[in-house]
Scaffold this active site. Structure first.
Site, PDB file in Angstrom:
ATOM      1  N   CYS A  58     -34.387 -42.173  12.949  1.00  0.00           N
ATOM      2  CA  CYS A  58     -34.716 -43.585  13.146  1.00  0.00           C
ATOM      3  C   CYS A  58     -33.441 -44.412  13.254  1.00  0.00           C
ATOM      4  O   CYS A  58     -32.543 -44.301  12.413  1.00  0.00           O
ATOM      5  CB  CYS A  58     -35.568 -44.095  11.978  1.00  0.00           C
ATOM      6  SG  CYS A  58     -36.026 -45.838  12.102  1.00  0.00           S
ATOM      7  N   CYS A  67     -36.469 -45.901   3.846  1.00  0.00           N
ATOM      8  CA  CYS A  67     -36.250 -44.455   3.712  1.00  0.00           C
ATOM      9  C   CYS A  67     -34.903 -44.206   3.038  1.00  0.00           C
ATOM     10  O   CYS A  67     -33.959 -44.971   3.226  1.00  0.00           O
ATOM     11  CB  CYS A  67     -36.275 -43.776   5.076  1.00  0.00           C
ATOM     12  SG  CYS A  67     -37.853 -43.868   5.948  1.00  0.00           S
ATOM     13  N   CYS A 141     -39.706 -48.082  13.878  1.00  0.00           N
ATOM     14  CA  CYS A 141     -39.867 -47.285  12.657  1.00  0.00           C
ATOM     15  C   CYS A 141     -40.500 -45.936  12.978  1.00  0.00           C
ATOM     16  O   CYS A 141     -41.516 -45.852  13.674  1.00  0.00           O
ATOM     17  CB  CYS A 141     -40.740 -48.047  11.656  1.00  0.00           C
ATOM     18  SG  CYS A 141     -41.076 -47.145  10.125  1.00  0.00           S
ATOM     19  N   GLN A 241     -54.698 -43.769  -0.065  1.00  0.00           N
ATOM     20  CA  GLN A 241     -53.650 -42.762   0.112  1.00  0.00           C
ATOM     21  C   GLN A 241     -52.846 -43.087   1.364  1.00  0.00           C
ATOM     22  O   GLN A 241     -53.376 -43.565   2.365  1.00  0.00           O
ATOM     23  CB  GLN A 241     -54.259 -41.366   0.218  1.00  0.00           C
ATOM     24  CG  GLN A 241     -54.968 -40.889  -1.038  1.00  0.00           C
ATOM     25  CD  GLN A 241     -54.013 -40.622  -2.200  1.00  0.00           C
ATOM     26  OE1 GLN A 241     -52.793 -40.506  -2.015  1.00  0.00           O
ATOM     27  NE2 GLN A 241     -54.562 -40.534  -3.407  1.00  0.00           N
ATOM     28  N   PHE A 268     -60.311 -42.519 -12.821  1.00  0.00           N
ATOM     29  CA  PHE A 268     -59.517 -43.383 -11.945  1.00  0.00           C
ATOM     30  C   PHE A 268     -59.963 -43.133 -10.498  1.00  0.00           C
ATOM     31  O   PHE A 268     -59.156 -42.829  -9.616  1.00  0.00           O
ATOM     32  CB  PHE A 268     -58.015 -43.119 -12.098  1.00  0.00           C
ATOM     33  CG  PHE A 268     -57.480 -43.349 -13.476  1.00  0.00           C
ATOM     34  CD1 PHE A 268     -57.098 -44.613 -13.904  1.00  0.00           C
ATOM     35  CD2 PHE A 268     -57.340 -42.291 -14.373  1.00  0.00           C
ATOM     36  CE1 PHE A 268     -56.590 -44.824 -15.179  1.00  0.00           C
ATOM     37  CE2 PHE A 268     -56.838 -42.489 -15.650  1.00  0.00           C
ATOM     38  CZ  PHE A 268     -56.472 -43.757 -16.058  1.00  0.00           C
ATOM     39  N   ASP A 336     -56.716 -39.015 -11.177  1.00  0.00           N
ATOM     40  CA  ASP A 336     -55.673 -39.500 -10.271  1.00  0.00           C
ATOM     41  C   ASP A 336     -55.187 -40.857 -10.777  1.00  0.00           C
ATOM     42  O   ASP A 336     -55.515 -41.909 -10.212  1.00  0.00           O
ATOM     43  CB  ASP A 336     -56.235 -39.605  -8.848  1.00  0.00           C
ATOM     44  CG  ASP A 336     -55.179 -40.043  -7.829  1.00  0.00           C
ATOM     45  OD1 ASP A 336     -53.983 -40.024  -8.175  1.00  0.00           O
ATOM     46  OD2 ASP A 336     -55.553 -40.397  -6.700  1.00  0.00           O
ATOM     47  N   CYS A 362     -48.702 -39.217  -8.872  1.00  0.00           N
ATOM     48  CA  CYS A 362     -47.657 -39.800  -8.023  1.00  0.00           C
ATOM     49  C   CYS A 362     -46.364 -39.998  -8.806  1.00  0.00           C
ATOM     50  O   CYS A 362     -45.451 -40.676  -8.339  1.00  0.00           O
ATOM     51  CB  CYS A 362     -48.125 -41.129  -7.436  1.00  0.00           C
ATOM     52  SG  CYS A 362     -48.533 -42.378  -8.679  1.00  0.00           S
TER      53      CYS A 362
END
Length: 407
Positions: A58, A67, A141, A241, A268, A336, A362
């Protein structure tokens, strides 16, 4: 100028040398030079490059803060993300097996939050530069789905009509089956003229839905998401997600872990990412603290024929986790939680006789903390699947199973 040898990457993707010295956009094994400001190396030059160094795909990479590791090869980044999980677990004496990592493809992110502000010539939108409040425009992007990139123009136009020169809008853009679903925070107060301007903007950009603060201003089409066979309309700005491919990978691994279970509790549950697909083969009880998300799940459930019984419960699992006697009604659970993990709920699961748990996380650090509690309670941990939905970033997700052998 001073020279340093990069030993490893830190959790945020910066190279780390002895000291410690932090050198952004470097890789382990590289010799680099630069000006040391505190513990950070600035004006970095690569003296000896790593064999894993590649040209960033990119053109915005060096200026944009979205990023962190586009300068590393795909294989290196995959290994680094697995090592982040391995290191977090190792800190608690846990050494699991790892399944192959799943990496979402480029241009697959279906949601993003842009920063947008007015300028002397109009307005601009993009991501913040690294460690800065400067906004970098990112029209090319390589991370975002092309539909979401269209949201940059929307965000810029929203800033022009909905904020002062000193303020910055946070514009969340989500791809849906009906078009872009847009939610704006930090704008000026709604009044009659602004409502009219927002309605006109939604028409001009063909938006499905537009929310301003806590209020949905325009719904031109219902912004549906598919969870299994169910069409669900999440509340504006609700969690989703990051990529469809990542969601599918998490669901597939979860289904493998829960295979054979007939009564499952989804903790959750959100809007039903796991509950609705699983209900196609098993009875599910979905528990979530956000009543609006549960209402969306329930509405989606009612539109599908042939599902197994699917019940819902609005409950704050941080303050009121399900207790062992409540968990005894189920064969298995999927959990989750947000980044904070699920310390209170895991404590109760550890006291229960729940046979099987699929844990989606996560945050490797809080996952490792919770995994230690389960292992101490007699659970056996299965292999870990790392799922990289946030390609080229320092963010990492995973799913793993825990099983209790009951004589």
């Amino acid at each position: 100028m001073s020279e340093h040898d990069i030993i490893r990457l830190g959790h945020q993707g910066d190279g780390i040398a002895e000291g410690p010295v932090f050198a952004p956009l470097t890789l382990p094994g590289e010799r680099v030079s630069g000006t040391l400001v505190g513990q950070t190396l600035t004006e970095v030059r690569i003296v000896t490059p790593s064999a894993d160094r590649v040209t960033a795909p990119c053109r915005h990479f060096r200026s944009c803060g979205g990023c962190q590791v586009q300068h590393g090869s795909d294989g290196f980044v995959a290994d680094w993300k697995q090592d982040l999980v391995r290191s977090a677990l190792s800190a608690h004496g846990i050494t699991p097996e790892f399944l192959p990592i799943h990496v979402s493809p480029p241009q697959s992110r279906r949601r993003a939050t842009f920063a947008a502000k007015r300028t002397k010539k109009g307005a601009m939108a993009g991501f913040h530069a690294r460690g800065s409040d400067v906004i970098i425009e990112v029209p090319d992007c390589r991370l975002l789905h092309p539909d979401v990139i269209r949201g940059l123009v929307v965000a810029s136009d929203l800033a022009e009509i909905g904020t002062s020169r000193k303020a910055v809008l946070a514009v969340s853009v989500t791809q849906s089956r009906a078009g872009l679903d847009v939610a704006v925070m930090d704008g000026k107060p709604l009044d009659g003229p602004l409502r009219i301007a927002l309605a006109s903007l939604a028409e001009r950009h063909d938006l499905a839905r537009l929310a301003w603060g806590d209020e949905v201003v325009v719904t031109r089409r219902t912004p549906e998401q598919m969870f299994g066979a169910a069409r669900v309309v999440p509340p504006s700005g609700a969690f989703l997600q990051a990529t469809a491919e990542g969601e599918a990978a998490l669901l597939a691994e979860t289904e493998t872990i829960l295979a054979g279970a007939r009564r499952i509790v989804d903790l959750f549950s959100g809007c039903g990412t796991f509950a609705l697909p699983i209900a196609q083969r098993a009875q599910v009880h979905a528990v979530e603290g956000d009543a609006a998300m549960l209402a969306a799940l329930d509405a989606g459930r009612r539109g599908v024929d042939g599902l197994y019984p699917l019940s819902t419960e609005a409950r704050d699992l941080f303050r009121r986790p399900l207790l062992p006697d409540e968990l005894s009604r189920f064969d298995a659970a999927v959990i989750d939680p947000p980044r904070a993990g699920a310390e209170a709920q895991i404590s109760e699961i550890a006291k229960s006789r729940l046979r099987c748990l699929a844990y989606v996380s996560c945050n490797p650090v809080t996952f490792a903390r919770d995994a230690r509690v389960l292992l101490a309670a007699g659970y056996k941990m299965g292999p870990v699947r790392v799922v990289d939905q946030f390609r080229w970033s320092s963010h990492v997700e995973l799913v793993a199973g825990f099983r209790l052998n009951i004589a």
